[in-house]
Design an enzyme around this catalytic site. Structure first.
Site, PDB file in Angstrom:
ATOM      1  N   GLU A   1       1.816   1.806  -3.367  1.00 42.72           N
ATOM      2  CA  GLU A   1       0.676   2.316  -4.038  1.00 42.72           C
ATOM      3  C   GLU A   1       0.530   3.792  -4.000  1.00 42.72           C
ATOM      4  O   GLU A   1       0.499   4.666  -4.934  1.00 42.72           O
ATOM      5  CB  GLU A   1      -0.669   1.768  -3.695  1.00 42.72           C
ATOM      6  CG  GLU A   1      -1.247   0.554  -4.389  1.00 42.72           C
ATOM      7  CD  GLU A   1      -2.504   0.111  -3.971  1.00 42.72           C
ATOM      8  OE1 GLU A   1      -3.381   0.212  -4.610  1.00 42.72           O
ATOM      9  OE2 GLU A   1      -2.394  -0.244  -2.548  1.00 42.72           O
TER      10      GLU A   1
ATOM     11  N   LYS B   1     -15.062 -10.773   8.579  1.00 42.77           N
ATOM     12  CA  LYS B   1     -14.280 -11.888   7.680  1.00 42.77           C
ATOM     13  C   LYS B   1     -14.789 -13.073   7.369  1.00 42.77           C
ATOM     14  O   LYS B   1     -14.061 -13.754   6.417  1.00 42.77           O
ATOM     15  CB  LYS B   1     -12.953 -11.976   8.809  1.00 42.77           C
ATOM     16  CG  LYS B   1     -12.053 -10.766   9.220  1.00 42.77           C
ATOM     17  CD  LYS B   1     -11.285 -10.260   7.842  1.00 42.77           C
ATOM     18  CE  LYS B   1     -10.683  -8.920   8.474  1.00 42.77           C
ATOM     19  NZ  LYS B   1      -9.859  -8.211   7.392  1.00 42.77           N
TER      20      LYS B   1
ATOM     21  N   GLU C   1     -15.679 -12.266   4.188  1.00 42.97           N
ATOM     22  CA  GLU C   1     -14.748 -11.722   3.112  1.00 42.97           C
ATOM     23  C   GLU C   1     -14.152 -12.942   2.283  1.00 42.97           C
ATOM     24  O   GLU C   1     -13.767 -12.919   1.275  1.00 42.97           O
ATOM     25  CB  GLU C   1     -13.422 -11.080   3.969  1.00 42.97           C
ATOM     26  CG  GLU C   1     -12.738 -10.545   3.050  1.00 42.97           C
ATOM     27  CD  GLU C   1     -11.380 -10.081   3.808  1.00 42.97           C
ATOM     28  OE1 GLU C   1     -10.848 -10.304   5.045  1.00 42.97           O
ATOM     29  OE2 GLU C   1     -10.824  -8.790   3.489  1.00 42.97           O
TER      30      GLU C   1
ATOM     31  N   SER D   1      -7.414   1.363  -2.591  1.00 45.20           N
ATOM     32  CA  SER D   1      -6.133   0.676  -2.615  1.00 45.20           C
ATOM     33  C   SER D   1      -6.546  -0.798  -3.069  1.00 45.20           C
ATOM     34  O   SER D   1      -7.509  -1.538  -2.604  1.00 45.20           O
ATOM     35  CB  SER D   1      -5.489   0.477  -1.295  1.00 45.20           C
ATOM     36  OG  SER D   1      -4.574  -0.618  -1.307  1.00 45.20           O
TER      37      SER D   1
ATOM     38  N   GLU E   1     -13.835 -13.686  -6.563  1.00 43.25           N
ATOM     39  CA  GLU E   1     -12.799 -14.808  -7.253  1.00 43.25           C
ATOM     40  C   GLU E   1     -11.324 -14.651  -6.639  1.00 43.25           C
ATOM     41  O   GLU E   1     -10.671 -15.599  -6.619  1.00 43.25           O
ATOM     42  CB  GLU E   1     -12.962 -14.976  -8.382  1.00 43.25           C
ATOM     43  CG  GLU E   1     -12.694 -13.730  -9.284  1.00 43.25           C
ATOM     44  CD  GLU E   1     -12.894 -13.732 -10.805  1.00 43.25           C
ATOM     45  OE1 GLU E   1     -13.389 -15.083 -11.323  1.00 43.25           O
ATOM     46  OE2 GLU E   1     -12.306 -12.938 -11.588  1.00 43.25           O
TER      47      GLU E   1
ATOM     48  N   CYS F   1      -8.448  -2.714   4.227  1.00 47.55           N
ATOM     49  CA  CYS F   1      -8.216  -4.006   5.026  1.00 47.55           C
ATOM     50  C   CYS F   1      -9.457  -4.408   5.704  1.00 47.55           C
ATOM     51  O   CYS F   1      -9.477  -5.589   6.164  1.00 47.55           O
ATOM     52  CB  CYS F   1      -7.425  -3.790   6.493  1.00 47.55           C
ATOM     53  SG  CYS F   1      -5.974  -2.207   5.921  1.00 47.55           S
TER      54      CYS F   1
ATOM     55  N   CYS G   1     -10.440  -2.415  14.651  1.00 51.04           N
ATOM     56  CA  CYS G   1     -10.528  -3.556  14.935  1.00 51.04           C
ATOM     57  C   CYS G   1     -10.837  -4.171  16.387  1.00 51.04           C
ATOM     58  O   CYS G   1     -11.601  -5.216  16.757  1.00 51.04           O
ATOM     59  CB  CYS G   1      -9.726  -4.592  14.218  1.00 51.04           C
ATOM     60  SG  CYS G   1      -9.389  -4.275  12.714  1.00 51.04           S
TER      61      CYS G   1
ATOM     62  N   GLU H   1       0.811  -1.211  -0.177  1.00 53.11           N
ATOM     63  CA  GLU H   1      -0.191   0.001   0.091  1.00 53.11           C
ATOM     64  C   GLU H   1       0.764   1.404   0.112  1.00 53.11           C
ATOM     65  O   GLU H   1       0.706   2.181  -0.702  1.00 53.11           O
ATOM     66  CB  GLU H   1      -0.931   0.070   1.204  1.00 53.11           C
ATOM     67  CG  GLU H   1      -2.094   0.807   1.140  1.00 53.11           C
ATOM     68  CD  GLU H   1      -3.512   0.319   1.811  1.00 53.11           C
ATOM     69  OE1 GLU H   1      -3.358  -0.872   2.043  1.00 53.11           O
ATOM     70  OE2 GLU H   1      -4.288   1.077   2.322  1.00 53.11           O
TER      71      GLU H   1
END
Lengths: 580, 116, 583
Positions: free
Chosen positions: C283, C360, C363, C321, C368, C301, C511, C280
């Site tokens: 990036e 998650k 997630e 990102s 794919e 994230c 989190c 990142e």
């Protein structure tokens, strides 16, 4: 051209027959005296006088005679008609029990014409307030008048306005609560439909007093005519400069919008109403903070009932002192009641506080339809209670009704006779509250439901002896722990009927007996052998073939098979089926 | 319509207060309409217009005598003002004929005559 | 300075600032008024009616949770009448609740159960009746069981007001009231972003994380499978709460525990956090210096945030990102890099992750790209609460375990990696490395206090070389709109960018305040949990992601360099607009 008119009715008789007979006699006498071209004799349908025999009113003399005998007719014609003199011993003073303040214009003006309203003095109170009174002066006047909220809580109007006025905020609101939801109550509806401008004027005065620049009418959607008439009244007021900017040329601006309810009784509760206008789910909020401090969109808001607001222009114009002369020490002014139920003349009555229930029901209402004695009068809708016959001489005011275990409420008054079952009444009102509960707080949502289940068991003959204390236990929890007035008062009809008619509950539980023959599952159908002609019509009509026997030995109803549908009772021409 | 000043309001009040004339009022609140007042009102309006009778037909609110709806109040010069109750279109026509035209009160339908 | 008022509670005189509720004031004189619908983290909804108290001079009973104590008030919190009413209300609630405690996920950890036990309720005075509402397990992350719902309103408040998602609402009224997405559809077809905040605040078993512990037990017992596990940063700071410890870091005991449970390799998500930073920060450097893709760059994230953005802010997709979350990165690396290095057949690897959130769970099959290894990169996700249950089931004396290390190849982390768990942590970690990438040298002061803490939107300006970089950190989804609107307005009016870099975490606190974390979270607890992570960072020798030797090794041996083709193939993902309401 008639010079005199004679109105005639036999108020002692049940049918028109007698009145026609009496009329013929009188007309004949008139003809005998050759007065038929000067005197018009008219049979009237009903003039609010009952059981006073033959009643005669003569105009333009304005003389009212009652308990007249046919022998008196000649005397009357000679004295009053020919010589315009009064016969003292026949004179009758019709008690005028009603005092129309809130309903002052209803039925007297075209509600769709603002000019009719102005002709009757409309908006002159607003003019006086805007030009001659400060907001504090208005509050002082309202205080002197003693007007209390007519929506049911009876909170002093001046105090509510004072609290809202005191809070500093750049925006304040006034709301007219027209969500009248009590079953059987339609006083507010009639005022909105019959004299909408009086409420609009009251709301503008309220706004000026507390410093609000925006107001709302919250009208239940089930009142489309009221919505239409208010909408029209508001647009007319805007046209005439009585709403909008610079009202009557002063620097007071005020705008009103209409919001519709959507079928929730709970939205008549002020914080739920506010939530509804805010576009949220209509559930109450805890108070404090009260709406006067934090109301609509967290701004100071004064919410008033329709009837309360309709009183305001009158108080301003006629003076608070005159208003305060009416009523009792703690409850000033009048109250509009929707008198319904087993009463002859059902409708709206407006009476000064302090009048007794007996006067309302008998003198104005004409007594029960059936002629049977009154069992009780229910007041205050689903938040109220029953007042049994022995307390009918209680003067009606907020405190007295509370002491009896009921409330004034918004004005519903339902007359009940011996064919009304008290358990059934309690079940009806509680069922209404359970239906209308918003569901937010557990005591009302679940407590009401469980209480209703107990009542349903009692009414269907499955009651247990512990049920009465169970009802009281839940009722107490609901009263104290519910979030709003709906839950807090939902148990009132149950508690009130238990207080005065516990014996009926016990009869349902212990004896499986409903003395009013209302609770279907408790009814027992039996054949009265002496009257039975053994025609077998009931045998054939019974949907479950519960009637058996023979023409020789007679017939009987099998209690276990019988589903108590009442068909046999209906079809028996010989009244040989007993139902109790 | 011009916006009212306090003076104009006062004037309008005095002016409208005076106006009288022959008048028929039909109770047109929900209680009346539920009892059939809409038809009574329509019939009266139609008939009065058709026959050019010198009387105006107007709506009014609920008098409180809901048990007697539909209610029709008739104010005609030379006849005592009365309020008829339980009126239907047939009775309404009778009222026009007898009371308004012939200046004679109609029997059996009067519910009150002392109106302030 | 708030005015101080004097009042009495149960005859005891006390002084409190004006505006203090009776409930809070009572705590100061050691009185615990019982509550049910009130959560210390949320505004009171005033629905259950348990906290009612008497006030002298009034006939009414008031709710202590929302009524402010007033001057000269005399409050009674407990007397036979009040207690009797509370009992009645509890029994009423129980009459509308299934008697399923023994089979319920909240057994021994349920607020209704505790209240019932505290009151010694041992009778069923009212006939039980249950509402006929089916379960909703459609999201595979958060399960709804409306029969158990006591209508406290916490979940609706959280979903509507705190998270601004509006997936849950009240439907119908009275006794038929229930919690459901609007339109009475399945949760998976609603705007739900699976953040699990509803489940973290629910007092009963009405909303729970979908329990996948059974699958983990099964995998662990399967001799054919090679089970590996990763732990997220936030878990180590909060797992202790299940055993009575707050704000304590259990990292090394967790490694030991997971090995005891039977995992063949124990990894740490913090390692992948370092990888995320490498990608990142690169990036960011590219966007800042080459301007091929637009700024601001927004972190990704958080899968709930990604879902939220794909549904509500699709115009911002180009700013995202493309880097996967550390969670997914570790997953794909375990089945490629790790598997290759240790000659393990990736088909046999079962990758379990212990995460602080329910999101998650969604997630791992989001798109794919979550199958980039050729297999599902992550097989099972457990949240902290499930792990706590597993520890108890396994009969391990967790708090007294010896300390161990993680499996280094995917287990060693820098200080920058561990702070991912707190709001602002990703931003801080990214800036530490971005500075190095852009200026070529390391920052002297690595702690960015302006982006730490619980303020909903934190803004800061950092100098990187000659440039002044403006950053924003938002947590709690209701804070997103403000930040994004500023960006939109600047774009519309052609003004300078308000921000170059934005971090968003869906859960309040980041989190550590996740939807799968232990119950009864408050801001105080969030601060403690975050503090444990910051202390871990401060204690580390290596505090920059780019200095982590294992990271260097990963790139040298496997990925070549950040944003390489291999990186893009394995570690990056794509986004697309999704409907807020399906069907």
């Amino acid at each position: 051209m008639y010079t005199k008119t004679v109105f005639l009715k036999d108020t002692g008789a049940d049918t028109e027959e007698r009145t026609r007979q009496v009329y013929s006699v009188f007309i004949d006498l008139i003809r005998n005296h050759n007065l038929q071209d000067q005197v018009q004799v008219v049979r009237v349908a009903d003039i609010g006088i009952y059981n006073q025999g033959i009643v005669i009113e003569i105009l333009p003399d304005n003389v009212l005679y009652a308990n007249v005998k046919e022998e008196d007719f000649s005397r009357i014609i000679d004295t009053t008609i020919k010589e315009s003199k009064v016969i003292e011993d026949l004179l009758y003073k019709k008690p005028s029990k009603q005092l129309r303040i809130v309903l002052r214009n209803c039925g007297r003006i075209n509600p769709e014409s603002i000019e009719d309203y102005i002709a009757k003095g409309g908006y002159l109170a607003l003019k006086k307030v805007l030009l001659e009174m400060t907001p504090d002066a208005v509050i002082e006047e309202m205080k002197k008048s003693g007007l209390r909220g007519r929506g049911g809580a009876g909170y002093p109007t001046w105090l509510k306005w004072k609290f809202t006025r005191q809070v500093t905020a750049e925006q304040k609101y006034v709301i007219c609560n027209a969500d009248e939801g009590d079953p059987g109550a339609y006083m507010d509806r009639s005022v909105l439909e019959g004299d909408p401008h009086s409420v609009v004027e009251g709301l503008i005065i309220a706004a000026y007093t507390i410093g609000a620049s925006r107001g709302y009418f919250y009208i239940r959607a089930e009142y489309p005519l009221a919505v239409e008439r208010i909408r029209l009244a508001i647009s007319q007021a805007y046209e005439y400069g009585l709403l909008g900017k610079s009202i009557l040329g002063t620097d007071f601006d005020f705008d009103i919008e209409i919001r519709l309810g959507a079928g929730a009784f709970v939205c008549g509760e002020e914080t739920a109403l506010i939530a509804s206008i805010e576009g949220k789910r209509g559930t109450p909020r805890p108070r404090p903070p009260y709406p006067s401090v934090k109301g609509l969109w967290d701004k100071p808001t004064a919410i008033n009932n329709v009837e309360t607001l309709a009183n305001v222009p009158y108080i301003i114009l006629e003076g608070a002192d005159n208003f305060a002369k009416i009523g009792t020490a703690t409850s000033k002014g009048t109250k509009v009641f929707a008198l319904t139920g087993k009463v002859k003349n059902s409708g709206l009555v407006e009476v000064p506080m302090g009048i007794t229930l007996r006067e309302i029901v008998y003198d104005i209402g004409g007594g029960t339809i059936s002629g049977k004695p009154i069992k009780a009068v229910q007041t205050g809708g689903p938040s109220g209670g029953v007042v049994p016959e022995e307390y009918l001489d209680t003067p009606v005011d907020y405190e007295n009704l509370q002491k009896l275990g009921s409330i004034m409420g918004s004005g519903g008054m339902i007359v009940m006779d011996e064919d009304d079952c008290m358990v059934d009444i309690a079940r009806f009102y509680l069922g209404f509250c359970v239906d209308e509960s918003c569901g937010k707080c557990a005591p009302c949502r679940i407590g009401g439901f469980q209480m209703l289940k107990v009542l349903e068991r009692i009414a269907s003959g499955k009651g247990k002896s512990a049920d009465i204390s169970l009802l009281k236990r839940i009722a107490f929890a609901m009263q104290k722990a519910s979030l709003c007035g709906l839950g807090q008062t939902a148990a009132n009809p149950v508690l009130s009927t238990l207080r005065y008619f516990e014996n009926e509950y016990k009869e349902h539980i212990d004896e499986r007996y409903c003395r009013a023959a209302k609770c279907v599952e408790l009814l027992n159908y039996t054949i009265i052998q002496e009257k039975c002609k053994r025609c077998t019509v009931c045998v054939n009509q019974c949907p479950v073939k519960a009637i058996a026997g023979s023409r020789e030995t007679g017939f009987s109803i099998n209690v276990d098979t019988c589903i108590k549908c009442g068909r046999c009772f209906e079809v028996c021409k010989f009244k040989a089926i007993a139902r109790k | 319509m011009e916006k009212l000043t306090p003076q104009k309001l006062e004037q309008l009040h005095k002016q409208k207060k005076q106006q009288q004339g022959n008048l028929i009022r039909v109770g047109m609140s929900s209680c009346g309409i539920a009892a059939g007042a809409q038809q009574v009102y329509s019939v009266l309006k139609e008939e009065v217009s058709k026959r050019g009778l010198p009387v105006s037909v107007e709506k009014c609110g609920c008098l409180g005598m809901c048990y007697a709806e539909p209610l029709v109040e008739v104010q005609v010069e030379g006849v005592p003002t009365v309020i008829y109750g339980k009126v239907n279109p047939e009775v309404a026509l009778k009222i026009l004929e007898k009371h308004v035209v012939s200046k004679m009160l109609v029997n059996d339908y009067i519910f009150t005559f002392q109106v302030e | 300075m708030a005015k101080v008022i004097k009042a009495k509670i149960n005859g005891i005189l006390l002084r409190v600032p004006e505006g203090t509720t009776i409930l809070e004031a009572a705590k100061q004189v050691q009185i615990k008024i019982p509550t049910l619908c009130k959560h210390p983290d949320l505004e009171p909804s005033a629905s259950c009616g348990i906290c009612i108290v008497k006030v002298k001079g009034s006939n009414k009973m008031l709710r202590a949770c929302c009524t402010p104590l007033e001057e000269a008030m005399e409050v009674i919190t407990h007397d036979p009448e009040i207690v009797e009413i509370r009992r009645t209300v509890i029994e009423l609630i129980l009459s509308n609740h299934p008697n399923d405690c023994l089979k319920c996920a909240r057994n021994n950890n349920c607020e209704l159960q505790k209240l019932t036990a505290d009151f010694g309720i041992n009778a069923e005075s009212f006939p039980q009746f249950l509402r006929d509402i089916p379960k909703d397990i459609s999201t595979n992350a958060v399960d709804l069981e409306p029969q158990k719902c006591i209508l406290c309103g916490r979940c609706v408040h959280v979903c509507q007001n705190l998270q601004d998602v509006w997936a849950l609402s009240f439907l119908e009224r009275g006794i038929h009231t229930r919690i459901s997405p609007a339109g009475d559809i399945q949760l998976a077809d609603s705007p739900c972003v699976k953040c699990g905040q509803c489940s973290a605040h629910c007092p009963t078993g009405a909303i729970v994380e979908q329990d996948h512990t059974a699958r983990v037990w099964e995998a662990l017992q399967d001799t054919e499978k090679y089970c590996v596990v990763q732990i997220a940063p936030a878990v180590r700071a909060s797992i202790g709460e299940a055993f009575g410890y707050t704000g304590r870091n259990f990292t090394k005991k967790l490694y030991a525990l997971l090995r005891r449970l039977g995992f063949k390799a124990v990894f740490d998500t913090n390692f992948a956090a370092d990888v995320t930073i490498m990608e990142e920060a690169s990036e960011f450097e590219e966007r800042l210096l080459k301007a091929e893709k637009p700024l601001p760059l927004i972190t990704t994230c958080c899968p709930s945030w990604v879902d939220f953005m794909e549904k509500f802010h699709t115009d911002m997709i180009e700013h995202f990102s493309s880097c996967k979350s550390p969670h997914e990165i570790l997953g794909v690396l375990s089945k490629t890099y790790y598997a290759q290095k240790n000659k393990i057949d990736p088909a046999k690897i079962v990758m379990v992750s212990i995460m602080p959130c329910t999101s998650k769970k969604y997630e791992i099959s989001r798109s794919e790209e979550m199958f980039a290894s050729g297999y599902q990169d992550i097989d099972i996700v457990l949240c902290t609460r499930e792990l706590a249950r597993m520890i108890k089931q396994a009969g391990i004396d967790f708090e007294n375990l010896p300390e161990e290390e993680a499996d280094s190849i995917l287990g060693e982390y820098s200080g920058a990696g561990v702070i991912f768990g707190a709001t602002g942590g990703v931003m801080e970690a990214a800036l530490r490395t971005a500075h190095y990438f852009i200026c070529g040298k390391d920052l002297k002061n690595v702690e960015f206090n302006q982006v730490r803490g619980l303020k909903g939107i934190k803004e800061a300006e950092i100098e990187i070389g000659a440039k002044k970089i403006r950053v924003a950190v938002a947590h709690g989804l209701s804070n997103v709109e403000f930040v994004l609107n500023k960006v939109r307005q600047a774009k519309r009016d052609n003004l300078a960018l308000p921000y170059h870099f934005i971090e968003v975490m869906a859960c309040p606190g980041g989190c550590i305040g996740g939807g799968g974390q232990p119950y009864m979270v408050t801001d105080e607890l969030r601060i403690k949990r975050a503090q444990a992570l910051y202390e871990d960072d401060a204690s580390k020798q290596i505090r920059f992601s780019h200095q982590n030797p294992y990271i260097k090794r990963l790139y040298e041996e496997f990925l070549e360099k950040p944003l390489s083709q291999k990186s893009h193939q394995l570690l990056h993902t794509r986004y697309k607009a999704r409907p807020t309401y399906r069907k």
